[in-house]
Design an enzyme around this catalytic site. Structure first.
Site, PDB file in Angstrom:
ATOM      1  N   HIS A   1      -5.559  -3.818  -4.399  1.00 20.03           N
ATOM      2  CA  HIS A   1      -4.341  -4.320  -3.485  1.00 20.03           C
ATOM      3  C   HIS A   1      -5.249  -5.102  -2.320  1.00 20.03           C
ATOM      4  O   HIS A   1      -5.578  -5.128  -2.049  1.00 20.03           O
ATOM      5  CB  HIS A   1      -4.625  -2.700  -2.281  1.00 20.03           C
ATOM      6  CG  HIS A   1      -3.501  -3.823  -0.954  1.00 20.03           C
ATOM      7  ND1 HIS A   1      -3.466  -2.709   0.122  1.00 20.03           N
ATOM      8  CD2 HIS A   1      -2.468  -4.512  -1.277  1.00 20.03           C
ATOM      9  CE1 HIS A   1      -2.837  -3.404   0.531  1.00 20.03           C
ATOM     10  NE2 HIS A   1      -2.142  -3.971   0.282  1.00 20.03           N
TER      11      HIS A   1
ATOM     12  N   GLU B   1      -8.986  -3.891  -1.639  1.00 15.17           N
ATOM     13  CA  GLU B   1      -8.687  -2.457  -1.641  1.00 15.17           C
ATOM     14  C   GLU B   1      -8.553  -2.097  -3.065  1.00 15.17           C
ATOM     15  O   GLU B   1      -7.518  -2.353  -3.824  1.00 15.17           O
ATOM     16  CB  GLU B   1      -7.825  -1.756  -0.834  1.00 15.17           C
ATOM     17  CG  GLU B   1      -7.620  -1.898   1.009  1.00 15.17           C
ATOM     18  CD  GLU B   1      -6.628  -1.260   1.410  1.00 15.17           C
ATOM     19  OE1 GLU B   1      -7.672  -0.972   2.511  1.00 15.17           O
ATOM     20  OE2 GLU B   1      -5.744  -1.154   1.061  1.00 15.17           O
TER      21      GLU B   1
ATOM     22  N   SER C   1       0.824  -0.866   0.107  1.00 16.38           N
ATOM     23  CA  SER C   1       0.275  -0.148   0.277  1.00 16.38           C
ATOM     24  C   SER C   1       0.525   1.186   0.178  1.00 16.38           C
ATOM     25  O   SER C   1       0.223   1.860   0.272  1.00 16.38           O
ATOM     26  CB  SER C   1      -0.592   0.251   1.387  1.00 16.38           C
ATOM     27  OG  SER C   1      -0.118  -0.134   2.780  1.00 16.38           O
TER      28      SER C   1
ATOM     29  N   ASN D   1      -3.528   0.098   6.123  1.00 15.81           N
ATOM     30  CA  ASN D   1      -2.521   0.176   7.271  1.00 15.81           C
ATOM     31  C   ASN D   1      -2.430   1.384   6.742  1.00 15.81           C
ATOM     32  O   ASN D   1      -1.127   1.742   7.863  1.00 15.81           O
ATOM     33  CB  ASN D   1      -1.539  -0.514   5.932  1.00 15.81           C
ATOM     34  CG  ASN D   1      -1.370  -1.973   5.505  1.00 15.81           C
ATOM     35  OD1 ASN D   1      -1.465  -2.662   6.159  1.00 15.81           O
ATOM     36  ND2 ASN D   1      -1.416  -1.975   4.389  1.00 15.81           N
TER      37      ASN D   1
END
Length: 267
Positions: A25, A37, A4, A75
């Site tokens: 992601h 994501e 990320s 994250n």
């Protein structure tokens, strides 16, 4: 990608048709983890975003849409789970095992912060924290831990090296401090920090409330969505903990999200 720390917008800018470029992601291990994501670049067309969303749903995954900012959703929002646990340890308030016990037994988390960092790898977890810290122009909210840096430098990376915060070659029996006030204080401190970051991510347009909560449940197995958790505990409860921490430390890491304070005032 399974990182990320890449700028999707920057990557798209190098292409002839940047409107067709999008970030997807995955979480490790990708075949098992249900969350994905989706990160549109500034240049990405809405059509591409919609088609990719439908495609990932067909795969049986749970897609969420995230703004192209460092850490995306998970994250970014999850950082206090590690950083605040490390700070509690650095201050000698509690040891690894006691902090992990508090988060599992009181909070219902499947793994404690130190168990999870050992599972992820201290080198990986530290690198992500450092990357986010730099990407946010050294905002102290994301400041990495010296303890984790030294563990990483020592090669004590966790399960993959059989030694991290725990020694997996010769497992030890830890004496957990069964002080109910201490355990509750640890849990509430970390939870308040997590809720604050989740609400702030919504405030800054990183993702919708539903997507933020879904991301934390499906991406890192949290027992509840953090914004929903904040509603249940009351946002004024969260603000009180953060304000007390700020009064004690006078550190920017404990600053309360503007939206969180507004929600608390409505209560």
């Amino acid at each position: 990608t399974n990182t990320s720390s890449l700028s999707i917008t920057n990557l798209a800018s190098k292409l002839n048709y940047p409107n067709r470029f999008i970030g997807i992601h995955f979480f490790n291990p990708a075949p098992l983890m249900p969350l994905v994501e989706i990160i549109p670049a500034l240049q990405t067309s809405k059509y591409v975003s919609k088609e990719i969303y439908k495609l990932i749903q067909k795969w049986g995954k749970f897609p969420v849409i995230a703004k192209d900012t460092p850490g995306f959703i998970v994250n970014r929002v999850a950082r206090p789970f590690y950083s605040e646990a490390l700070k509690i340890y650095e201050e000698k308030i509690a040891d690894f095992a006691t902090i992990d016990y508090a988060m599992k037994e009181i909070g219902g988390f499947k793994m404690g912060p130190f168990e999870l960092m050992d599972f992820i790898g201290n080198d990986v977890n530290y690198s992500v924290t450092e990357s986010i810290f730099k990407s946010f122009y050294y905002d102290s909210k994301y400041k990495p831990s010296i303890v984790q840096k030294k563990y990483s430098e020592a090669g004590w990376l966790g399960r993959k090296t059989n030694k991290g915060y725990y020694d997996y070659n010769s497992p030890q029996k830890f004496k957990i401090a069964k002080d109910s006030k201490l355990l509750n204080d640890i849990f509430e401190r970390i939870l308040a920090m997590l809720i604050n970051d989740a609400v702030d991510a919504y405030y800054l347009g990183i993702a919708s409330k539903n997507d933020i909560d879904l991301a934390m449940i499906k991406g890192v197995n949290y027992p509840k969505g953090l914004i929903k958790w904040g509603e249940e505990k009351s946002f004024s409860w969260v603000v009180k903990i953060l304000d007390n921490l700020y009064q004690s430390y006078h550190e920017e890491r404990y600053r309360c999200s503007l939206l969180l304070r507004k929600w608390a005032n409505k209560n």
